[in-house]
Write a protein that holds these residues in place. Sequence first.
Motif, PDB file in Angstrom:
ATOM      1  N   MET A 177     -34.431 -92.265 -16.452  1.00 56.78           N
ATOM      2  CA  MET A 177     -33.943 -92.295 -17.934  1.00 56.78           C
ATOM      3  C   MET A 177     -34.711 -91.926 -19.107  1.00 56.78           C
ATOM      4  O   MET A 177     -35.721 -91.141 -18.436  1.00 56.78           O
ATOM      5  N   ASP A 178     -34.290 -91.552 -20.420  1.00 54.85           N
ATOM      6  CA  ASP A 178     -34.995 -91.151 -21.313  1.00 54.85           C
ATOM      7  C   ASP A 178     -35.626 -91.721 -22.033  1.00 54.85           C
ATOM      8  O   ASP A 178     -36.146 -93.135 -21.991  1.00 54.85           O
ATOM      9  N   PRO A 179     -37.329 -91.416 -22.375  1.00 54.09           N
ATOM     10  CA  PRO A 179     -37.981 -92.276 -23.040  1.00 54.09           C
ATOM     11  C   PRO A 179     -37.453 -92.951 -24.483  1.00 54.09           C
ATOM     12  O   PRO A 179     -37.873 -93.997 -24.570  1.00 54.09           O
ATOM     13  N   TYR A 180     -36.182 -92.075 -25.020  1.00 53.03           N
ATOM     14  CA  TYR A 180     -35.522 -93.039 -25.821  1.00 53.03           C
ATOM     15  C   TYR A 180     -34.912 -94.522 -25.280  1.00 53.03           C
ATOM     16  O   TYR A 180     -35.177 -95.435 -26.098  1.00 53.03           O
ATOM     17  N   GLU A 181     -34.573 -94.488 -24.314  1.00 52.10           N
ATOM     18  CA  GLU A 181     -33.707 -95.510 -23.617  1.00 52.10           C
ATOM     19  C   GLU A 181     -35.104 -96.940 -23.648  1.00 52.10           C
ATOM     20  O   GLU A 181     -35.140 -98.002 -23.908  1.00 52.10           O
ATOM     21  N   ILE A 182     -36.169 -95.731 -23.199  1.00 48.54           N
ATOM     22  CA  ILE A 182     -37.582 -96.788 -22.460  1.00 48.54           C
ATOM     23  C   ILE A 182     -37.586 -98.132 -23.862  1.00 48.54           C
ATOM     24  O   ILE A 182     -38.579 -98.664 -23.743  1.00 48.54           O
ATOM     25  N   GLU A 183     -37.952 -97.225 -25.039  1.00 45.93           N
ATOM     26  CA  GLU A 183     -37.847 -97.355 -26.229  1.00 45.93           C
ATOM     27  C   GLU A 183     -37.028 -98.531 -26.623  1.00 45.93           C
ATOM     28  O   GLU A 183     -37.814 -99.935 -27.141  1.00 45.93           O
ATOM     29  N   PHE A 184     -36.110 -98.003 -26.405  1.00 48.79           N
ATOM     30  CA  PHE A 184     -35.301 -99.230 -27.252  1.00 48.79           C
ATOM     31  C   PHE A 184     -35.372-100.792 -26.030  1.00 48.79           C
ATOM     32  O   PHE A 184     -35.273-101.704 -27.147  1.00 48.79           O
ATOM     33  N   ILE A 185     -35.466-100.582 -25.006  1.00 58.29           N
ATOM     34  CA  ILE A 185     -35.926-102.035 -24.627  1.00 58.29           C
ATOM     35  C   ILE A 185     -36.964-102.282 -24.395  1.00 58.29           C
ATOM     36  O   ILE A 185     -37.447-103.352 -25.031  1.00 58.29           O
ATOM     37  N   GLY A 186     -37.962-101.818 -24.988  1.00 59.82           N
ATOM     38  CA  GLY A 186     -39.354-102.396 -25.915  1.00 59.82           C
ATOM     39  C   GLY A 186     -39.541-102.917 -26.733  1.00 59.82           C
ATOM     40  O   GLY A 186     -40.117-103.703 -27.494  1.00 59.82           O
ATOM     41  N   GLU A 187     -38.294-102.155 -27.701  1.00 61.01           N
ATOM     42  CA  GLU A 187     -37.743-102.820 -28.914  1.00 61.01           C
ATOM     43  C   GLU A 187     -37.753-104.354 -29.142  1.00 61.01           C
ATOM     44  O   GLU A 187     -37.095-104.952 -30.042  1.00 61.01           O
ATOM     45  N   ASN A 188     -36.845-104.542 -27.826  1.00 62.38           N
ATOM     46  CA  ASN A 188     -36.939-105.682 -28.053  1.00 62.38           C
ATOM     47  C   ASN A 188     -37.919-107.059 -28.008  1.00 62.38           C
ATOM     48  O   ASN A 188     -37.821-108.453 -28.174  1.00 62.38           O
ATOM     49  N   ARG A 189     -38.724-106.881 -27.454  1.00 61.91           N
ATOM     50  CA  ARG A 189     -39.857-107.175 -27.731  1.00 61.91           C
ATOM     51  C   ARG A 189     -40.635-107.983 -29.188  1.00 61.91           C
ATOM     52  O   ARG A 189     -39.748-107.976 -29.873  1.00 61.91           O
ATOM     53  N   ILE A 190     -40.478-109.259 -28.637  1.00 58.78           N
ATOM     54  CA  ILE A 190     -40.762-109.983 -29.872  1.00 58.78           C
ATOM     55  C   ILE A 190     -42.454-110.221 -31.590  1.00 58.78           C
ATOM     56  O   ILE A 190     -43.469-109.986 -30.189  1.00 58.78           O
ATOM     57  N   ILE A 191     -42.485-109.639 -32.276  1.00 61.51           N
ATOM     58  CA  ILE A 191     -43.249-109.127 -33.062  1.00 61.51           C
ATOM     59  C   ILE A 191     -43.881-110.129 -34.261  1.00 61.51           C
ATOM     60  O   ILE A 191     -43.143-110.942 -34.800  1.00 61.51           O
ATOM     61  N   SER A 192     -44.460-110.373 -34.903  1.00 57.05           N
ATOM     62  CA  SER A 192     -44.739-111.432 -35.971  1.00 57.05           C
ATOM     63  C   SER A 192     -44.916-110.572 -37.768  1.00 57.05           C
ATOM     64  O   SER A 192     -45.460-109.172 -37.942  1.00 57.05           O
ATOM     65  N   ILE A 193     -43.920-110.847 -38.645  1.00 61.21           N
ATOM     66  CA  ILE A 193     -43.791-110.411 -40.326  1.00 61.21           C
ATOM     67  C   ILE A 193     -44.360-110.925 -40.708  1.00 61.21           C
ATOM     68  O   ILE A 193     -43.656-112.118 -40.154  1.00 61.21           O
ATOM     69  N   ILE A 194     -43.994-111.034 -42.025  1.00 64.40           N
ATOM     70  CA  ILE A 194     -44.795-111.556 -43.247  1.00 64.40           C
ATOM     71  C   ILE A 194     -43.859-110.781 -44.417  1.00 64.40           C
ATOM     72  O   ILE A 194     -43.227-109.591 -44.751  1.00 64.40           O
ATOM     73  N   PRO A 195     -42.772-112.042 -44.326  1.00 62.31           N
ATOM     74  CA  PRO A 195     -41.443-111.343 -45.421  1.00 62.31           C
ATOM     75  C   PRO A 195     -41.566-111.269 -46.799  1.00 62.31           C
ATOM     76  O   PRO A 195     -42.419-112.661 -47.068  1.00 62.31           O
ATOM     77  N   ASN A 196     -41.166-110.771 -47.527  1.00 62.88           N
ATOM     78  CA  ASN A 196     -41.202-110.600 -48.635  1.00 62.88           C
ATOM     79  C   ASN A 196     -39.698-111.188 -49.410  1.00 62.88           C
ATOM     80  O   ASN A 196     -39.978-111.214 -50.570  1.00 62.88           O
ATOM     81  N   PHE A 197     -39.033-111.764 -48.530  1.00 69.52           N
ATOM     82  CA  PHE A 197     -37.602-112.610 -49.218  1.00 69.52           C
ATOM     83  C   PHE A 197     -37.663-113.786 -48.606  1.00 69.52           C
ATOM     84  O   PHE A 197     -38.287-114.216 -47.303  1.00 69.52           O
ATOM     85  N   SER A 198     -36.170-114.856 -48.768  1.00 68.94           N
ATOM     86  CA  SER A 198     -36.389-115.879 -48.349  1.00 68.94           C
ATOM     87  C   SER A 198     -34.994-115.854 -47.753  1.00 68.94           C
ATOM     88  O   SER A 198     -33.898-115.732 -49.057  1.00 68.94           O
ATOM     89  N   TYR A 199     -34.520-116.634 -47.094  1.00 68.82           N
ATOM     90  CA  TYR A 199     -33.174-116.902 -46.148  1.00 68.82           C
ATOM     91  C   TYR A 199     -33.299-118.040 -45.276  1.00 68.82           C
ATOM     92  O   TYR A 199     -34.358-117.924 -44.634  1.00 68.82           O
ATOM     93  N   ASP A 200     -31.991-118.568 -45.448  1.00 69.30           N
ATOM     94  CA  ASP A 200     -31.872-119.599 -43.844  1.00 69.30           C
ATOM     95  C   ASP A 200     -32.122-119.211 -42.543  1.00 69.30           C
ATOM     96  O   ASP A 200     -31.783-118.006 -42.852  1.00 69.30           O
ATOM     97  N   LYS A 201     -32.101-119.323 -41.511  1.00 66.94           N
ATOM     98  CA  LYS A 201     -32.376-119.191 -40.388  1.00 66.94           C
ATOM     99  C   LYS A 201     -31.432-117.848 -40.345  1.00 66.94           C
ATOM    100  O   LYS A 201     -29.765-118.400 -40.905  1.00 66.94           O
ATOM    101  N   ILE A 202     -31.227-116.592 -39.202  1.00 67.79           N
ATOM    102  CA  ILE A 202     -30.469-115.866 -38.496  1.00 67.79           C
ATOM    103  C   ILE A 202     -30.200-116.300 -37.639  1.00 67.79           C
ATOM    104  O   ILE A 202     -30.995-116.012 -36.606  1.00 67.79           O
ATOM    105  N   TYR A 203     -28.224-116.127 -36.503  1.00 71.29           N
ATOM    106  CA  TYR A 203     -28.279-116.209 -35.389  1.00 71.29           C
ATOM    107  C   TYR A 203     -28.136-115.330 -35.319  1.00 71.29           C
ATOM    108  O   TYR A 203     -26.280-114.914 -35.183  1.00 71.29           O
ATOM    109  N   LEU A 204     -28.607-114.729 -34.204  1.00 67.25           N
ATOM    110  CA  LEU A 204     -28.085-113.073 -33.128  1.00 67.25           C
ATOM    111  C   LEU A 204     -28.082-113.315 -32.430  1.00 67.25           C
ATOM    112  O   LEU A 204     -27.800-114.887 -32.004  1.00 67.25           O
ATOM    113  N   ILE A 205     -27.166-112.365 -31.771  1.00 67.64           N
ATOM    114  CA  ILE A 205     -27.160-113.088 -30.518  1.00 67.64           C
ATOM    115  C   ILE A 205     -27.652-113.638 -29.496  1.00 67.64           C
ATOM    116  O   ILE A 205     -27.904-114.020 -28.282  1.00 67.64           O
TER     117      ILE A 205
END
Lengths: 195, 196, 217
Positions: free
Chosen positions: B1-29
Motif C-alpha cells: 500500500m501507498d503511505p498516502y493510503e495509510i494516511e487516508f485511513i489514519g485520517e478517520n481518527r477522531i480528535i478534538s477541535i475548537i471552532p471559531n464559528f457556530s453551526y447546528d449538527k452536521i450529518y455526515l455519512i
Amino acid sequence: MFAEKVIELLKEAERNKETIDQFNDEKIRQILEEMHMLFNLNMTDANASSENKSLWTAVQIRHSALERNKRCLLAYLYNRMQKIKTLRWEFGSVLPTDVRELLSDDEYLWFTKYSTNLASYMRSLGQDIGYNGIDLTENLKPPKSLFIEVLCMVDYGKLELEDGDVIMLKKNSRHFLPTSECQTLIRQGILKQIV
Amino acid sequence: MDPYEIEFIGENRIISIIPNFSYDKIYLICGEFGPFRAGLPLNVPLWLAIMLKQKQKCRIVPPDWMEMDNLENLKEEEKRSRFFTKMPNAHYMVEAKLILGAAGDDIPNSAEIKTIIKDIWDIRMSKLRTSMDALMKSGGSYGRLDHLTMMEINSVKPLLPAAMDDLLRIQMMAKKPAPASLNNSTFSQSGNSQNV
Amino acid sequence: MDLEDDIEFSNDEEEITADTVLKTLQSAWQNERLAPEILPHRNDMVECMLGQIQHMERNINKLPKTDLRASIHKMELSRIKFIICNYLKTRLNKIEKYCIPILNEEKQRIDSGTNYLTPSEYKYAQEYLLNLESHLKTVVLNKVPNNMQTFEMSKMAVYPNLQTHVFLQANETVNGVVLEDIFGDQDEEIDLEEGSQHILQYKPIADLVKNGKVQLI
C-alpha cells in the motif's frame, strides 16, 4: 539465428519500463520468418532422421528455438498490452496523436476494445439504484485539501475564494491558501510560495 | 500500500477541535458531529479538523498523548523493552504528521514534540530491522508483531514479505527431485533422444 | 440538513447504519488491496454507499456553493468515492492479471451460488479474455508455423501466489491455525489472540480473511 532477434526485441521492451516504444513491426516480421525457416528445415530433417539419427539433435535444437521465439513474441505483446492499458487509465479513451502512433493498428484495435469493455463495466455500476455509473479513472488517489503558504508581493487587493471567503492581499502579507486557487497568481508573480 | 493510503485511513481518527464559528449538527455519512459552538471543543474526524484548520475556522486541541512527559516515558519504555511498546493509538505517526504540520501553533512545544516522536519512530524502526534479520535467519515463515502500526509495517513492504516468499521458494526447490528433461518436444521419436 | 442515516438492510428488518457500511467497505478495500487473490465481492456495500452519495449530492446542490457545510460534505464524498474507485480498480487489476484461473474457478462457484465476482465483473472478465486471445492470435499465433498456433490456456494462465506472506491482525481470537511444514512432518499450530498481529503465509488464513475473523494490514 536461434532466437537472438527475439531477445533484442525483449531488451527493447525492458529498456523503457515506464513508457511504450514504437511497435517493432519489422523485427516481428523477421522473427516470424526465422520461425518458418526453422520449421521447414525441421520438416525436412525430421523425415530424414528416421534413417539418419544424428539429425535428431538438430531437430530438437530448432524446436526449442521455435518454442522460445513463440514464447518471447507473446511476452513482448503481453508486456505492451500492460502498458497500453495504463494509457487508457491515464489518457482516457482518446489517445494523443503522438501516443497513438506508437501502437500498431492491431494494438490500437485492442485498445479500443479494452476501452469499450471498461466503459461498459463502469456504466453498469449502481445501475440497480439508478446511478449513472462512476468513472473509475478519476478518484484513484486519496483526496487531499492541499494548501500552501504564500507571500504577497504587491498590493493586489481582494481575492475571493471558491468557498466564499475573501482575502485581502496586501504587500508582504502572508497567507495559507488552497494550491489550486493560487497557481495563476503565483505565475503572475503576485504571490510567491514560501517553502 | 501507498503511505498516502495509510494516511487516508489514519485520517478517520477522531480528535478534538475548537471552532471559531457556530453551526447546528452536521450529518455526515461517517457520523453526526456538532453542534459547533464558537469557543467550545467538540470531536471531529482528523481529516475534517485539518480542513477546518487550513481554512482558519478552528484551533486543534492537542491529543492527550501529544505532550512531553508522556512522550518521554514512551521513549524510555521503547528503549528499554525488547518488544514493541503499545503506542497511544494505531495511527500515532499520521496524527503527528498532520497535526504538527497544519497546526503546529496550537501544540505547545511542537518542535520538541516533533523531535521526540521522530526519536521513538527511529527506535522502533531499528528494532524492526533487527527483528526482520532474526526472523530471516531462523528460516522465517511466521512472526508475531503486536503493537506495530500500519505505517511501520508498510515501511518494510515489499522487502520483508518478498524475502520470506523467496526463502520459502528456495526451501521448496531444495526438496524437489532433479528437473526432468528441459525439452518438451512434440517431435517424439524412438531412438537416441538427447537432453538438450 | 436532514439525512436519514439508518438504512433498512436485509430481510430480517435489521437496521445497519451508514457508517457501519462505510467501515465495512473500508475493511473490504484494505483486504482487497493486500490479498494476493480476488476476494468475494461486497457489491451490497458498494451500492449502499453509491445510494448514500447520490442522496448527499442532491442535498449539497440545495446549499449555496459557498456554504462551509457544502465543502465539508463534498470532502467526505470524495473520500468515499476514492474508497469505492480504488476498491473496484484493485479488483479489475486482479481480474485482468488472473483472468484464466478466475474464470475457471468462478464457473464452479456460480453453480454453487458462491460467486466472488459480480455479474458485471464476470462479463468484464470474459470479454477481456476474448480480446486478449483475439489480439495474440491476430498478431502472432496465426502467423507462426502450423503446429504452434494454438492459444495454450494453461501456459498463458497466471496464478496468484497464495503462499505469499502477509501481515494480519486478528479481529477475534482464532485457535488452531495450522502452519504447514514444507519438509513434511512438523506442522505448527498457532493461536491468534484477538488484537494480535502476525506475519505468515496467506494460504492458511485465506478463509479467515473472507469471513472477517482477521484483517490484512
